[in-house]
Design an enzyme around this catalytic site. Structure first.
Site, mmCIF file in Angstrom:
data_model
loop_
_atom_site.group_PDB
_atom_site.id
_atom_site.type_symbol
_atom_site.label_atom_id
_atom_site.label_comp_id
_atom_site.label_asym_id
_atom_site.label_seq_id
_atom_site.Cartn_x
_atom_site.Cartn_y
_atom_site.Cartn_z
ATOM 1 N N ASP A 190 -2.596 -8.601 -7.438
ATOM 2 C CA ASP A 190 -1.943 -9.094 -6.051
ATOM 3 C C ASP A 190 -2.758 -10.621 -5.771
ATOM 4 O O ASP A 190 -3.493 -10.435 -4.856
ATOM 5 C CB ASP A 190 -1.833 -8.282 -4.944
ATOM 6 C CG ASP A 190 -3.058 -7.680 -4.745
ATOM 7 O OD1 ASP A 190 -4.147 -7.641 -5.447
ATOM 8 O OD2 ASP A 190 -3.445 -7.419 -3.516
ATOM 9 N N GLU B 209 -13.382 -9.509 -7.863
ATOM 10 C CA GLU B 209 -13.269 -10.377 -6.830
ATOM 11 C C GLU B 209 -14.013 -11.579 -6.851
ATOM 12 O O GLU B 209 -15.313 -11.269 -7.026
ATOM 13 C CB GLU B 209 -13.482 -9.756 -5.230
ATOM 14 C CG GLU B 209 -13.554 -10.379 -4.046
ATOM 15 C CD GLU B 209 -11.987 -11.139 -4.129
ATOM 16 O OE1 GLU B 209 -11.958 -12.548 -3.743
ATOM 17 O OE2 GLU B 209 -10.908 -10.567 -4.172
ATOM 18 N N SER C 108 -6.602 -2.344 -0.583
ATOM 19 C CA SER C 108 -6.211 -1.612 -1.685
ATOM 20 C C SER C 108 -7.403 -0.945 -2.457
ATOM 21 O O SER C 108 -7.262 0.258 -2.809
ATOM 22 C CB SER C 108 -5.611 -2.697 -2.768
ATOM 23 O OG SER C 108 -4.626 -3.224 -2.191
ATOM 24 N N HIS D 70 -7.494 -8.411 -8.023
ATOM 25 C CA HIS D 70 -8.098 -9.433 -6.743
ATOM 26 C C HIS D 70 -8.207 -8.405 -5.381
ATOM 27 O O HIS D 70 -7.352 -8.163 -4.670
ATOM 28 C CB HIS D 70 -6.680 -10.130 -6.263
ATOM 29 C CG HIS D 70 -6.506 -11.194 -7.681
ATOM 30 N ND1 HIS D 70 -5.745 -10.719 -8.579
ATOM 31 C CD2 HIS D 70 -6.624 -12.634 -7.764
ATOM 32 C CE1 HIS D 70 -5.758 -11.815 -9.507
ATOM 33 N NE2 HIS D 70 -6.386 -12.985 -8.899
ATOM 34 N N HIS E 283 0.867 -1.374 0.051
ATOM 35 C CA HIS E 283 -0.023 0.005 0.023
ATOM 36 C C HIS E 283 1.023 1.328 0.195
ATOM 37 O O HIS E 283 0.578 2.336 -0.530
ATOM 38 C CB HIS E 283 -0.946 0.155 1.208
ATOM 39 C CG HIS E 283 -2.087 -1.206 1.095
ATOM 40 N ND1 HIS E 283 -2.454 -1.861 2.001
ATOM 41 C CD2 HIS E 283 -2.652 -1.562 -0.001
ATOM 42 C CE1 HIS E 283 -3.223 -2.697 1.502
ATOM 43 N NE2 HIS E 283 -3.533 -2.747 0.378
ATOM 44 N N ASP F 181 -13.192 -13.411 -12.047
ATOM 45 C CA ASP F 181 -11.910 -13.921 -12.085
ATOM 46 C C ASP F 181 -11.083 -12.339 -12.854
ATOM 47 O O ASP F 181 -11.396 -12.319 -13.907
ATOM 48 C CB ASP F 181 -11.449 -14.933 -13.349
ATOM 49 C CG ASP F 181 -10.147 -15.442 -13.350
ATOM 50 O OD1 ASP F 181 -9.442 -14.461 -13.512
ATOM 51 O OD2 ASP F 181 -9.899 -16.707 -13.194
ATOM 52 N N GLY F 182 -10.288 -11.865 -11.840
ATOM 53 C CA GLY F 182 -9.696 -10.607 -12.391
ATOM 54 C C GLY F 182 -8.678 -10.870 -13.418
ATOM 55 O O GLY F 182 -8.517 -9.968 -14.501
#
Length: 295
Positions: free
Chosen positions: A179, A133, A115, A42, A19, A158-159
């Site tokens: 991530d 997500e 995030s 994600h 971050h 699905d990212g």
């Protein structure tokens, strides 16, 4: 991986590094009076209660954000990050009926922003935030946090696959944060494949990848594989602050690999990482790495 819940790890030393870097990348993007799109592949739950059963199980935040909470000598970029975490706590504590002051020791550390919450706090009215997500519980929490925020779109998807439809953005300016949990060994290959495809679609984007420092071959190979994707330049930052367990396992640190990084980022992290490692070190051999390739 639908078994993974970030609530067990929120606010740990890996979140601190991730971050800190994300804030500086987004600050740089906001210097231009032109909108940008941030894609978080994600996203997780968006925010976490540190007094929850999940966060308390291992108390990982105690070796992360809690070690920085009362400091008054932090570098400017670390202070910037801490101010955002404190502001998130102030909002959550107010919503929950808790009392507290506005800074450091006078404000209780009860919450940690994911995030998406950090990004949303930095978003300008003209910017866009796209959150993906897959976990149903995490997506429900994320929806409660940010489902009605201006400029934000969420999808339970699905990212990796969803990124294809986000690039290039209309403004021709974008940041992608990737991530995954890396609990599946295949995540490492999917990161590389997704970024290779993204760069074909939009070579000018800023791509920010977090990865764990663990005793896994794929984790050690990932930075080298990412370097091969970045002909326009890259930056690699890593901290190693925790010892492995007796079997050689555990999250000993983490890294951030940025493709097309802001030109100011190396100098900023050079001022932060030594201080950060000193604060977060859990053994005498803690260290950091900061490297870049500039075209």
């Amino acid at each position: 991986m639908l078994a993974y819940r970030h609530a067990f790890h929120a606010g740990n030393h890996a979140d601190v590094l991730k971050h800190l870097v994300l804030v500086q990348v987004l600050r740089h993007m906001a210097l231009k009076d032109k909108p940008y799109r941030l894609v978080d592949t994600h996203a997780g739950g968006g925010g976490y209660a540190l007094d929850s059963a999940q966060a308390q199980k291992k108390g990982e935040y105690l070796q992360g954000i809690a070690r920085l909470w009362d400091v008054d000598d932090a570098p400017a970029a670390v202070t910037d990050y801490l101010d955002l975490v404190r502001a998130f706590n102030a909002r959550q504590n107010t919503d929950g009926g808790a009392s507290g002051g506005a800074a450091g020791g006078s404000l209780p550390l009860r919450h940690y922003p994911g995030s998406p919450a950090i990004a949303q706090a930095l978003l300008r009215p003209m910017d866009q935030l796209r959150l993906f997500e897959l976990h149903p519980t995490e997506f429900g929490i994320l929806s409660d946090h940010l489902g009605h925020a201006r400029g934000v779109q969420l999808a339970q998807a699905d990212g990796f696959e969803s990124l294809k439809g986000q690039l290039p953005p209309p403004s021709r300016r974008a940041v992608v944060l990737m991530d995954p949990s890396y609990e599946l060994a295949s995540d490492y290959a999917r990161v590389v494949d997704s970024l290779r495809d993204a760069l074909r679609r939009f070579a000018e984007g800023v791509y920010v990848v977090w990865y764990p420092q663990v005793s896994r071959v794929e984790a050690g190979q990932l930075p080298r594989r990412l370097q091969a994707l970045a002909p326009k330049g890259w930056l690699h930052a890593r901290i190693s602050v925790q010892q492995a367990d007796a079997q050689g396992y555990g999250l000993t640190g983490s890294g951030m690999f940025i493709l097309n990084p802001p030109y100011t980022l190396h100098a900023t992290l050079a001022a932060c990482l030594p201080w950060l490692v000193e604060r977060l070190a859990q053994h005498h051999h803690a260290t950091y790495l900061l490297d870049q390739h500039v075209v």
